[in-house]
Design a protein around this motif. Structure first.
Motif, PDB file in Angstrom:
ATOM      1  N   VAL A 192       0.733  -1.099  -0.071  1.00 33.81           N
ATOM      2  CA  VAL A 192       0.049   0.158  -0.016  1.00 33.81           C
ATOM      3  C   VAL A 192       0.980   1.242  -0.101  1.00 33.81           C
ATOM      4  O   VAL A 192       1.924   1.209   0.834  1.00 33.81           O
ATOM      5  N   VAL A 203      -3.659   6.862   2.181  1.00 34.98           N
ATOM      6  CA  VAL A 203      -3.570   6.173   1.018  1.00 34.98           C
ATOM      7  C   VAL A 203      -3.526   6.499  -0.399  1.00 34.98           C
ATOM      8  O   VAL A 203      -4.534   7.191  -0.531  1.00 34.98           O
ATOM      9  N   MET A 250      -2.080   1.233  -4.658  1.00 37.93           N
ATOM     10  CA  MET A 250      -1.379  -0.188  -4.187  1.00 37.93           C
ATOM     11  C   MET A 250      -0.804  -0.692  -5.246  1.00 37.93           C
ATOM     12  O   MET A 250      -1.159  -0.499  -6.495  1.00 37.93           O
ATOM     13  N   ARG A 310       0.014  -4.846  -6.463  1.00 32.84           N
ATOM     14  CA  ARG A 310       0.056  -6.075  -6.014  1.00 32.84           C
ATOM     15  C   ARG A 310       0.701  -6.982  -7.012  1.00 32.84           C
ATOM     16  O   ARG A 310       0.859  -6.923  -8.193  1.00 32.84           O
TER      17      ARG A 310
END
Length: 70
Positions: free
Chosen positions: A12, A19, A22, A24
């Motif tokens: 993140v 935030v 992100m 992945r």
């Protein structure tokens, strides 16, 4: 040495206001999604390229975000 790897991982990205996105990892690719977006920004071959892509989409003058693995 541990030879096990996780099939996916999540980092993140945090900016000065919380935030911002992100990253992945899945199947050797790093997929970037910006906070609040419905679609992925793109998939990249390395973590460093993914981080740079995320940062570039924060806009001119944005500080480099902090990335934390979850």
């Amino acid at each position: 040495m541990n030879t096990q790897t996780r099939p996916s991982a999540l980092w993140v990205a945090y900016g000065s206001r919380g935030v911002v996105g992100m990253i992945r990892r899945l199947d050797g690719r790093y997929t970037v999604t910006m906070a609040g977006a419905d679609a992925e920004l793109g998939a990249y071959p390395t973590m460093e390229i993914a981080k740079s892509a995320l940062h570039a989409h924060l806009g001119p003058g944005a500080d480099w975000p902090t990335f934390r693995e979850h």
